[in-house]
Design an enzyme around this catalytic site. Structure first.
Site, PDB file in Angstrom:
ATOM      1  N   PHE A   1       1.012  -1.375  -0.065  1.00  0.00           N
ATOM      2  CA  PHE A   1       0.393   0.170   0.573  1.00  0.00           C
ATOM      3  C   PHE A   1       1.096   1.174  -0.067  1.00  0.00           C
ATOM      4  O   PHE A   1       1.670   1.293   0.817  1.00  0.00           O
ATOM      5  CB  PHE A   1      -0.604   0.299   1.522  1.00  0.00           C
ATOM      6  CG  PHE A   1      -1.889   1.028   1.448  1.00  0.00           C
ATOM      7  CD1 PHE A   1      -3.227   1.015   0.122  1.00  0.00           C
ATOM      8  CD2 PHE A   1      -1.370   2.423   1.495  1.00  0.00           C
ATOM      9  CE1 PHE A   1      -3.577   2.035   0.024  1.00  0.00           C
ATOM     10  CE2 PHE A   1      -2.755   3.265   1.425  1.00  0.00           C
ATOM     11  CZ  PHE A   1      -2.667   2.996   1.168  1.00  0.00           C
TER      12      PHE A   1
ATOM     13  N   ASP B   1       9.300   2.657   1.632  1.00  0.00           N
ATOM     14  CA  ASP B   1       8.137   3.162   2.326  1.00  0.00           C
ATOM     15  C   ASP B   1       8.461   3.323   3.342  1.00  0.00           C
ATOM     16  O   ASP B   1       7.733   2.123   4.173  1.00  0.00           O
ATOM     17  CB  ASP B   1       7.006   3.354   0.950  1.00  0.00           C
ATOM     18  CG  ASP B   1       5.654   3.517   1.355  1.00  0.00           C
ATOM     19  OD1 ASP B   1       5.287   4.365   2.681  1.00  0.00           O
ATOM     20  OD2 ASP B   1       4.834   3.740   1.132  1.00  0.00           O
TER      21      ASP B   1
ATOM     22  N   LYS C   1       2.901   9.964   7.891  1.00  0.00           N
ATOM     23  CA  LYS C   1       2.253   9.132   9.296  1.00  0.00           C
ATOM     24  C   LYS C   1       2.269  10.330  10.877  1.00  0.00           C
ATOM     25  O   LYS C   1       2.003  11.498  11.030  1.00  0.00           O
ATOM     26  CB  LYS C   1       1.922   7.981   9.641  1.00  0.00           C
ATOM     27  CG  LYS C   1       0.866   7.300   8.129  1.00  0.00           C
ATOM     28  CD  LYS C   1       0.307   6.441   8.862  1.00  0.00           C
ATOM     29  CE  LYS C   1      -1.183   5.764   7.861  1.00  0.00           C
ATOM     30  NZ  LYS C   1      -0.588   4.996   6.120  1.00  0.00           N
TER      31      LYS C   1
HETATM   32  C1  LIG Z   1      -0.919   5.094   4.743  1.00  0.00           C
HETATM   33  C2  LIG Z   1       0.410   5.198   4.019  1.00  0.00           C
HETATM   34  C3  LIG Z   1       0.549   5.851   2.650  1.00  0.00           C
HETATM   35  C4  LIG Z   1      -1.021   6.755   2.539  1.00  0.00           C
HETATM   36  O1  LIG Z   1      -0.275   7.542   2.790  1.00  0.00           O
HETATM   37  P1  LIG Z   1      -1.105   9.296   3.074  1.00  0.00           P
HETATM   38  O2  LIG Z   1      -0.863  10.199   3.934  1.00  0.00           O
HETATM   39  O3  LIG Z   1      -2.799   8.127   3.114  1.00  0.00           O
HETATM   40  O4  LIG Z   1      -1.431   9.171   1.974  1.00  0.00           O
HETATM   41  C5  LIG Z   1       1.800   5.106   2.075  1.00  0.00           C
HETATM   42  N1  LIG Z   1       2.493   4.455   2.643  1.00  0.00           N
HETATM   43  C6  LIG Z   1       2.347   3.345   3.505  1.00  0.00           C
HETATM   44  C7  LIG Z   1       3.022   2.192   3.557  1.00  0.00           C
HETATM   45  C8  LIG Z   1       1.316   3.680   4.541  1.00  0.00           C
HETATM   46  O5  LIG Z   1       1.011   2.572   5.484  1.00  0.00           O
END
Ligand SMILES: *Cc1c(COP(=O)(O)O)cnc(C)c1O
Length: 380
Positions: free
Chosen positions: A119, A204, A234
């Site tokens: 994700f 990420d 986050k």
């Molecule tokens: C939540 C998340 C995102 C997206 O972040 P948003 O602030 O919702 O755009 C991208 N990568 C990972 C691993 C995430 O957990």
């Protein structure tokens, strides 16, 4: 717009790891706004930093520099141990990944390798790297040239990567997939394979970064991993929206003036918030706290027979249930005063504030047997 379905609750206020709904009911928050509120709710240091910065200088755009922005960039590079790095600030995880995606295009290569179960966000570029069909299919065609390989499979990476690949993009621990921890050697192997082909390793760490796993960044939990790009969001702002794309070496100089931009990204209030989060994590040793509280929470959760496995690191835990009861467990937990999250029919995710107390975990431990087991089922 109806993108989230009906909300579970209307919340009115929070303090520490606790929130209250509009009817005055109290909950212990093991969800933390999707792994965001690293310092919990209404942390005095965060309130103070945001208030002071907003009453000093709130927004100026990137036509001008500000001290919090420069300070935060330097601080992130130092936590990463990078002396040759650069940072692009944005407002979310998806945006941090969009910037990284654009950066990879400047290599002249367009192919990217991502993992099944990944994700990376909901904007079109980040979505192109996200594997879940239900998220992708309504919006195809997405920006192209992404190959998905099974996660935690070195042979699959070996087979997929060649000299046309710009980058391998991976979560060090998959978050939305339900907290999936790869084998200890996986990230180092991904790095070796990427570099053998002149490609970059892009991690990420939007969910895993900023102390969540007991290290500043999850890749620091394993030896020898030094990604070319790290994306963050986050936990970074502790609830104030901010994203960061951090690169070093050749990757840091690929984006040139005019290649990318943002109006709000890196604004002094968000950067001051992030600096306060980093300060408190350091001052209160929340990395050790994440490890210790995580171990306590793991023991408590694993004590019930209905729980098959508790996986994860620090305060990022996935709980595998024996049956597809996760949604019912979340509902029963809420009725008893706990906010939980399920990532699948038999999978729960625990990502509480790093400041959660032993006492809060003990309260959940006491209620856990009744929460995981449906009282109706116990009736003769
Ligand atoms: C939540 C998340 C995102 C997206 O972040 P948003 O602030 O919702 O755009 C991208 N990568 C990972 C691993 C995430 O957990």
């Amino acid at each position: 717009m109806n993108t989230f379905g009906p909300p579970r609750l209307q919340l009115a206020r929070g303090a520490g790891a606790h929130v209250w709904d509009v009817d005055g009911n109290e909950y212990v928050d093991f969800f933390a706004g999707i792994a965001v509120n690293a310092l919990g709710h209404a942390h005095p240091a965060l309130v103070e930093a945001v208030t002071t910065q907003l009453s000093t200088l709130g927004h100026v755009s990137n036509f001008f520099a500000t001290e919090p922005q420069v300070g935060l960039a330097e601080r992130l590079l130092s936590l990463l141990g990078w002396t040759d790095g650069r940072v692009f600030f944005s407002n979310s995880g998806a945006e941090a990944n969009e910037a990284a995606l654009k950066l990879t295009r400047r290599t002249g290569r367009t192919r990217l390798i991502a993992a099944e179960g990944s994700f990376h966000g909901r904007t079109m570029g980040a979505l192109a790297l996200t594997s879940k069909a239900a998220y992708r299919e309504p919006f195809e065609p997405l920006p192209g040239d992404v190959t998905f390989v099974p996660y935690d499979d070195v042979a699959a990476l070996e087979a997929a990567v060649d000299d046309t690949v710009a980058a391998i993009v991976l979560e060090p621990i998959q978050g939305e997939a339900g907290v999936v921890v790869p084998d200890a050697g996986y990230l180092a192997a991904a790095q070796r394979i990427a570099h053998e082909h002149g490609a970059m390793l892009w991690l990420d760490e939007v969910q895993t970064g900023i102390g969540r796993t007991g290290a500043w960044f999850a890749h620091q939990l394993v030896d020898g991993v030094r990604p070319d790009i790290v994306t963050l969001a986050k936990g970074l702002g502790g609830g104030i929206p901010i994203g960061a794309t951090v690169a070093h070496g050749a990757a840091a100089s690929l984006l040139k003036p005019g290649n990318h931009g943002t109006t709000f990204g890196g604004n002094p209030v968000a950067c001051a918030a992030a600096l306060a989060v980093l300060d408190v994590i350091e001052r209160d040793d929340l990395l050790s706290a994440a490890v210790e509280r995580g171990a306590h929470l793991t023991r408590a959760l694993a004590a019930e027979q209905e729980v098959i496995a508790v996986e994860g690191r620090g305060l990022m835990l996935g709980v595998q249930l024996a049956d597809e009861t996760a949604a019912a467990v979340v509902a029963r937990a809420q009725a008893r005063g706990f906010l939980l999250n399920n990532t699948g029919p038999a999978r729960l995710r625990f990502v509480p504030p790093l400041t959660i107390t032993e006492a809060d975990i003990a309260v959940l431990a006491d209620a856990w047997a009744d929460i995981v087991t449906d009282p109706e089922e116990l009736k003769p």
